[in-house]
Scaffold this motif. Structure first.
Motif, PDB file in Angstrom:
ATOM      1  N   GLY A  43      41.919   0.980  40.900  1.00 57.85           N
ATOM      2  CA  GLY A  43      40.743   1.683  40.397  1.00 57.85           C
ATOM      3  C   GLY A  43      40.832   1.909  38.900  1.00 57.85           C
ATOM      4  O   GLY A  43      41.932   1.929  38.330  1.00 57.85           O
ATOM      5  N   LEU A  44      39.683   2.096  38.284  1.00 57.63           N
ATOM      6  CA  LEU A  44      39.634   2.255  36.828  1.00 57.63           C
ATOM      7  C   LEU A  44      38.440   3.141  36.472  1.00 57.63           C
ATOM      8  O   LEU A  44      37.348   2.943  37.005  1.00 57.63           O
ATOM      9  CB  LEU A  44      39.481   0.865  36.194  1.00 57.63           C
ATOM     10  N   VAL A 263      54.727   7.618  38.972  1.00 62.23           N
ATOM     11  CA  VAL A 263      55.210   6.632  39.946  1.00 62.23           C
ATOM     12  C   VAL A 263      54.271   6.478  41.152  1.00 62.23           C
ATOM     13  O   VAL A 263      54.507   5.625  41.999  1.00 62.23           O
ATOM     14  CB  VAL A 263      56.661   6.933  40.411  1.00 62.23           C
ATOM     15  N   GLY A 264      53.202   7.266  41.208  1.00 62.42           N
ATOM     16  CA  GLY A 264      52.161   7.045  42.212  1.00 62.42           C
ATOM     17  C   GLY A 264      51.244   5.890  41.826  1.00 62.42           C
ATOM     18  O   GLY A 264      50.358   5.511  42.597  1.00 62.42           O
ATOM     19  N   GLY A 265      51.426   5.331  40.617  1.00 64.88           N
ATOM     20  CA  GLY A 265      50.612   4.198  40.165  1.00 64.88           C
ATOM     21  C   GLY A 265      49.483   4.582  39.231  1.00 64.88           C
ATOM     22  O   GLY A 265      48.692   3.731  38.818  1.00 64.88           O
ATOM     23  N   GLY A 266      49.398   5.860  38.866  1.00 64.25           N
ATOM     24  CA  GLY A 266      48.350   6.298  37.942  1.00 64.25           C
ATOM     25  C   GLY A 266      48.772   6.131  36.490  1.00 64.25           C
ATOM     26  O   GLY A 266      49.967   6.155  36.175  1.00 64.25           O
ATOM     27  N   VAL A 274      37.075  10.950  21.595  1.00 68.31           N
ATOM     28  CA  VAL A 274      36.138   9.945  22.114  1.00 68.31           C
ATOM     29  C   VAL A 274      36.098   9.881  23.647  1.00 68.31           C
ATOM     30  O   VAL A 274      35.058  10.080  24.255  1.00 68.31           O
ATOM     31  CB  VAL A 274      36.483   8.538  21.563  1.00 68.31           C
ATOM     32  N   MET A 275      37.219   9.563  24.276  1.00 68.37           N
ATOM     33  CA  MET A 275      37.200   9.324  25.729  1.00 68.37           C
ATOM     34  C   MET A 275      38.617   9.256  26.273  1.00 68.37           C
ATOM     35  O   MET A 275      39.594   9.281  25.529  1.00 68.37           O
ATOM     36  CB  MET A 275      36.512   7.987  26.040  1.00 68.37           C
ATOM     37  N   ALA A 276      38.690   9.161  27.603  1.00 70.22           N
ATOM     38  CA  ALA A 276      39.957   8.849  28.255  1.00 70.22           C
ATOM     39  C   ALA A 276      39.733   7.693  29.223  1.00 70.22           C
ATOM     40  O   ALA A 276      38.641   7.530  29.772  1.00 70.22           O
ATOM     41  CB  ALA A 276      40.499  10.058  28.997  1.00 70.22           C
ATOM     42  N   ILE A 277      40.780   6.890  29.385  1.00 69.00           N
ATOM     43  CA  ILE A 277      40.745   5.731  30.282  1.00 69.00           C
ATOM     44  C   ILE A 277      41.833   5.959  31.333  1.00 69.00           C
ATOM     45  O   ILE A 277      42.993   6.183  30.976  1.00 69.00           O
ATOM     46  CB  ILE A 277      41.062   4.422  29.510  1.00 69.00           C
ATOM     47  N   ALA A 278      41.450   5.903  32.620  1.00 70.79           N
ATOM     48  CA  ALA A 278      42.433   6.140  33.684  1.00 70.79           C
ATOM     49  C   ALA A 278      42.446   4.973  34.657  1.00 70.79           C
ATOM     50  O   ALA A 278      41.394   4.504  35.098  1.00 70.79           O
ATOM     51  CB  ALA A 278      42.091   7.424  34.441  1.00 70.79           C
ATOM     52  N   GLY A 279      43.637   4.496  34.978  1.00 63.36           N
ATOM     53  CA  GLY A 279      43.791   3.408  35.945  1.00 63.36           C
ATOM     54  C   GLY A 279      44.695   3.840  37.077  1.00 63.36           C
ATOM     55  O   GLY A 279      45.461   4.797  36.950  1.00 63.36           O
ATOM     56  N   PHE A 280      44.600   3.115  38.178  1.00 58.65           N
ATOM     57  CA  PHE A 280      45.476   3.377  39.337  1.00 58.65           C
ATOM     58  C   PHE A 280      45.690   2.092  40.120  1.00 58.65           C
ATOM     59  O   PHE A 280      44.740   1.386  40.462  1.00 58.65           O
ATOM     60  CB  PHE A 280      44.839   4.429  40.254  1.00 58.65           C
ATOM     61  N   SER A 281      46.929   1.762  40.377  1.00 61.00           N
ATOM     62  CA  SER A 281      47.309   0.716  41.324  1.00 61.00           C
ATOM     63  C   SER A 281      48.799   0.897  41.596  1.00 61.00           C
ATOM     64  O   SER A 281      49.582   1.042  40.656  1.00 61.00           O
ATOM     65  CB  SER A 281      47.004  -0.680  40.756  1.00 61.00           C
ATOM     66  N   GLY A 293      47.650  -1.201  36.286  1.00 60.94           N
ATOM     67  CA  GLY A 293      47.111  -0.074  35.518  1.00 60.94           C
ATOM     68  C   GLY A 293      47.294  -0.271  34.022  1.00 60.94           C
ATOM     69  O   GLY A 293      46.357  -0.072  33.243  1.00 60.94           O
ATOM     70  N   GLN A 294      48.494  -0.677  33.635  1.00 63.64           N
ATOM     71  CA  GLN A 294      48.743  -0.887  32.197  1.00 63.64           C
ATOM     72  C   GLN A 294      47.811  -1.954  31.642  1.00 63.64           C
ATOM     73  O   GLN A 294      47.237  -1.795  30.558  1.00 63.64           O
ATOM     74  CB  GLN A 294      50.178  -1.355  31.971  1.00 63.64           C
ATOM     75  N   LYS A 295      47.663  -3.053  32.395  1.00 60.50           N
ATOM     76  CA  LYS A 295      46.847  -4.164  31.872  1.00 60.50           C
ATOM     77  C   LYS A 295      45.377  -3.770  31.778  1.00 60.50           C
ATOM     78  O   LYS A 295      44.694  -4.106  30.805  1.00 60.50           O
ATOM     79  CB  LYS A 295      47.026  -5.392  32.761  1.00 60.50           C
TER      80      LYS A 295
END
Ligand code: GLU
Length: 315
Positions: A43-44, A263-266, A274-281, A293-295
């Protein structure tokens, strides 16, 4: 720089499409609960400081906050004590070592050095002003809810999985206690720290937390005043130094945004003002950062042109 909603959504869609199927990495397995999370989840989300929300993929799927909770507890400890006390009582420098390193403690007279590694986070949890264990826990949980703008809940199953395997963290707490860097009983500090790692949130909630810091401490969705404005810069500086485990330097060198992963992948990156960007895998690289998530987060930042260290030439 003005970004249209379409530009932001397109950047997210591109990042998700290009990286959601990326292979490589493995779920954390030292916490049994995390080993069993579906590795395909991805998710992103982006939340802007004026409260716009953009997402792709599994952005409504709850996942374990883990180490990202350290940012919330740091914010609360700063609200309680201010900048100087955090420097004196925990320290704010990069350890350059793994997040649960005992050697990092030994090299610094058992001073934890950073609130974003396990030792410093256990110390930060012990610093929170409280008159009982449950009061300490409720204040930390409330901070997670205030930052994310959602009613954050603990997962009893995850907490049980962590509480029954957290022996290394208990050892760290006793070392801190012996050296005078723990500010409540060791058992209480590790219990509350372990609970704070065991809550669940979505990428939308995580991006809202980052947008709250990006906005100077006011949650852009709820308008609640959550962190004192003066402390947001310090929190972001700490994320730059220690937020991405032992590769925080690589991340700053290549992406140039304060970030924190768990370490949950977030993973959460913040563009101040400006904003925040959040990823999860869930699958992690050997250091502990989500591979996809990093990519994805780096891709959104690069597409939208955000890097704090960028030096534009006068044309
Ligand atoms: N609960 C985990 C631990 O204490 C969090 C680690 C992390 O996400 O870095 O080991």
């Amino acid at each position: 720089m003005y970004l249209s909603p379409e530009q932001i959504q397109n950047a997210i869609n591109t990042a998700y499409t290009n990286h959601a199927k990326e292979t490589g990495g493995a779920n954390a397995d030292y916490i049994p609960f995390l080993k069993n999370v579906d590795s395909n989840l991805c998710g992103l989300s982006v939340v802007t400081v004026d409260g716009q929300v953009f997402s792709a993929g599994d952005a409504d799927t709850p996942f374990a906050i883990e180490s990202i909770s350290k940012v919330c507890t740091l914010a609360l400890a700063m609200n309680d004590w201010g900048q100087q006390a955090i420097m004196d009582k925990i320290g704010v420098d990069a350890t350059g070592m793994p997040f649960n390193s005992v050697m990092a403690l030994e090299l610094h007279g058992d001073k934890p050095m950073s609130p974003l590694v396990n030792a410093g986070a256990i110390s930060a949890a012990s610093l929170i002003k409280a008159d009982s264990r449950e009061h300490r826990w409720s204040r930390i949980l409330q901070m997670q809810s205030d930052l994310t703008g959602t009613d954050i809940q603990i997962s009893d199953e995850l907490n049980e999985s962590e509480q029954t395997t957290n022996f290394h963290n208990r050892a760290i707490a006793w070392l801190l206690y012996a050296a005078g860097y723990l500010y409540c009983e060791p058992d209480e500090a590790v219990d509350v720290y372990t609970r704070q790692c065991s809550t669940l949130l979505t990428t939308k909630a995580l991006a809202t937390m980052g947008a709250t810091i990006a906005a100077g401490g006011i949650n852009p969705i709820t308008n609640k005043d959550v962190i004192k404005e003066a402390y947001c810069a310090s929190i972001l500086a700490e994320m730059t130094m220690e937020g991405m485990y032992d590769t925080a330097g690589d991340w700053a060198f290549t992406v140039g945004l304060p970030a924190k992963s768990g370490v949950g992948g977030g993973i959460l990156a913040v563009v101040p003002g400006v904003m925040a960007i959040a990823g999860f895998s869930p699958p992690l690289d050997p250091i502990g950062n989500s591979v996809r998530g990093q990519k994805m987060v780096a891709s959104v930042a690069q597409t939208l042109g955000f890097n704090l260290y960028q030096c534009a030439r006068k044309r």
